[in-house]
Design a protein around this motif. Sequence first.
Motif, short mmCIF file in Angstrom:
data_model
loop_
_atom_site.label_atom_id
_atom_site.label_comp_id
_atom_site.label_asym_id
_atom_site.label_seq_id
_atom_site.Cartn_x
_atom_site.Cartn_y
_atom_site.Cartn_z
N GLU A 190 51.38 26.64 35.07
CA GLU A 190 50.58 27.83 34.83
C GLU A 190 49.12 27.54 35.17
OE1 GLU A 190 49.90 31.07 35.00
OE2 GLU A 190 51.75 31.22 33.84
N THR A 191 48.53 28.38 36.01
CA THR A 191 47.10 28.20 36.35
C THR A 191 46.30 29.44 35.99
OG1 THR A 191 47.42 29.10 38.58
CG2 THR A 191 47.67 26.71 38.33
N HIS A 192 46.96 30.52 35.63
CA HIS A 192 46.26 31.79 35.43
C HIS A 192 45.65 31.90 34.04
CE1 HIS A 192 48.76 33.55 38.93
NE2 HIS A 192 47.62 33.04 39.34
N GLY A 222 36.37 26.13 44.82
CA GLY A 222 36.89 27.28 45.57
C GLY A 222 36.86 28.60 44.83
N ASP A 223 36.42 28.61 43.56
CA ASP A 223 36.36 29.88 42.82
C ASP A 223 35.16 30.71 43.27
OD1 ASP A 223 38.51 30.03 41.10
OD2 ASP A 223 37.48 29.05 39.41
N PRO A 224 35.36 31.96 43.73
CA PRO A 224 34.21 32.84 43.93
C PRO A 224 33.69 33.31 42.57
CG PRO A 224 36.19 33.63 45.09
CD PRO A 224 36.63 32.58 44.11
N MET A 279 36.87 26.83 30.03
CA MET A 279 36.25 27.88 30.86
C MET A 279 35.55 27.17 32.01
SD MET A 279 34.94 30.74 28.17
CE MET A 279 33.65 29.76 27.45
N PHE A 280 36.00 27.48 33.22
CA PHE A 280 35.50 26.74 34.38
C PHE A 280 34.13 27.24 34.81
CE2 PHE A 280 40.27 26.29 35.50
CZ PHE A 280 40.38 25.16 34.70
N GLY A 281 33.08 26.71 34.18
CA GLY A 281 31.70 27.01 34.56
C GLY A 281 31.10 28.12 33.72
N PHE A 292 44.62 41.84 43.41
CA PHE A 292 43.56 41.06 42.78
C PHE A 292 44.23 40.28 41.64
CE2 PHE A 292 39.55 41.84 45.04
CZ PHE A 292 40.12 42.48 46.12
N ASN A 293 43.70 40.26 40.41
CA ASN A 293 44.32 39.38 39.40
C ASN A 293 45.40 40.12 38.61
OD1 ASN A 293 41.72 38.10 40.16
ND2 ASN A 293 42.42 36.57 38.70
N VAL A 294 46.63 39.85 38.96
CA VAL A 294 47.74 40.54 38.29
C VAL A 294 47.90 39.98 36.88
CG1 VAL A 294 50.13 41.22 38.48
CG2 VAL A 294 48.85 40.61 40.54
N VAL A 302 33.79 36.52 37.11
CA VAL A 302 34.27 37.88 36.87
C VAL A 302 35.46 38.17 37.80
CG1 VAL A 302 33.65 40.33 37.14
CG2 VAL A 302 32.04 38.72 36.07
N ARG A 303 36.52 38.76 37.22
CA ARG A 303 37.71 39.09 38.00
C ARG A 303 38.18 40.50 37.66
NH1 ARG A 303 36.18 35.34 40.17
NH2 ARG A 303 37.20 33.43 40.86
N ASP A 304 38.99 41.04 38.57
CA ASP A 304 39.52 42.39 38.43
C ASP A 304 41.00 42.26 38.03
OD1 ASP A 304 40.63 44.89 38.94
OD2 ASP A 304 39.37 45.26 40.69
N TYR A 305 41.28 42.51 36.76
CA TYR A 305 42.65 42.33 36.25
C TYR A 305 43.41 43.63 36.38
CZ TYR A 305 40.80 37.93 34.66
OH TYR A 305 40.23 36.68 34.66
N ILE A 306 44.56 43.56 37.06
CA ILE A 306 45.36 44.76 37.25
C ILE A 306 46.70 44.59 36.55
CG2 ILE A 306 45.88 43.86 39.59
CD1 ILE A 306 46.72 46.68 40.32
N ALA A 324 44.07 39.15 47.44
CA ALA A 324 42.61 39.13 47.57
C ALA A 324 42.14 37.82 48.20
CB ALA A 324 41.98 39.28 46.19
N ALA A 325 42.97 36.79 48.10
CA ALA A 325 42.59 35.49 48.66
C ALA A 325 42.48 35.52 50.19
CB ALA A 325 43.59 34.42 48.23
N THR A 326 42.95 36.61 50.84
CA THR A 326 42.76 36.73 52.29
C THR A 326 41.29 36.95 52.64
OG1 THR A 326 43.23 39.09 52.14
CG2 THR A 326 45.07 37.67 52.76
#
Length: 322
Positions: free
Chosen positions: A187-189, A283-285, A207-209, A167-169, A220-224, A116-118
């Motif tokens: 670990e960054t996730h 850099g976080d959307p 929690m970043f922000g 997206f977010n695995v 908000v992220r899409d965890y798969i 997704a970072a593309t």
Amino acid sequence: MKLLVTGGAGYVGSVCAAHLLEAGHEVVVLDDLSTGHKDSVPPGAELVEGELGATAGEVLGRGGFDGVLHFAARSLVGESVEKPELYWDGNVVASFRLLEAIREHGVPRLVFSSTAATYGEPEEVPIRETAPTRPTNPYGASKLAIDHMITSYAAAHGLAATSLRYFNVAGAHVTDELKLGERHAVETHLIPLVLQVASGTREHISMFGEDWPTPDGTCVRDYIHVDDLAEAHLLALANATPGEHSIYNLGSGHGFSVREVVETCRAVTGHPIPAVVAPRRAGDPAVLVASSEQAQEKLGWTPTRTDIGQIVSDAWEFVRSR
Ligand code: UFG
């Protein structure tokens, strides 16, 4: 099929290797073990320890490969900003060598781990494959460059290629025999970090922000689920067309906020998980959610483990098994 899995000692690669073996494929893993783990390579797969760019030709030169699943990569966004050279070399140059080996040895299929970072900061959510690709860091740019290389190789050399933009695995592959999950030295996730708090190796989660333009102020992220992701790779392998490069977004289509993820981890683990609000991470959307309509339509892929509670509880089972 006889398949080369690059990065098969890593998180996503090892889970996909397990699914491939279960489906009856022959699997050779190529991994330099720089971030992967020998004991993550599932039983039944052969491990060749080596650096991708230098070794791919030798391995594919053995002959008889029906396809390559290419996971090996550097994948730390922050590191890519500080040391872009590592990403152009480790991702782009090494993938170019792999593509050359694929061409030289006439391997017909390739499935590539894109991201997704593309896309960078999205204009519209959910994000479709037609969205503009404007990566905001060298990690995303390196993956996009590889996607472009693959498009040209498919067109010119007849490769049947698929890029899957994750997206977010999250989550883990947990069976009675095998437990494969995320265990990065750095670990960054979000989910593994929160579970480190629950298992007592970290005091709190930052929690970043909390001032993002989202319902509860956190991103908000899409965890798969990694098992759903693995299933998409098997479908990509089966559905590829020579000379075509298909690109699919893979997410569950649901967004969860950082706060919701932390709450879910509290419910699953029974641990209070102290959380503190920290500044936004550069850099976080605010919101990243996938439209996976194309993957569902063209590959017949249906993610079935979309409940965030199940994703977290599988990850937790993996953490407790260590
Ligand atoms: N987060 C925190 N605290 C933490 C860690 C993360 O609040 O300690 C937040 C992040 O700010 C973000 C969310 O949790 O809002 C998820 O962060 P992750 O680092 O888990 O995942 P990202 O969304 O940053 O990154 C994922 C992939 C990358 C890929 C990116 C695409 O892991 O490989 O999506 O944008 F590049």
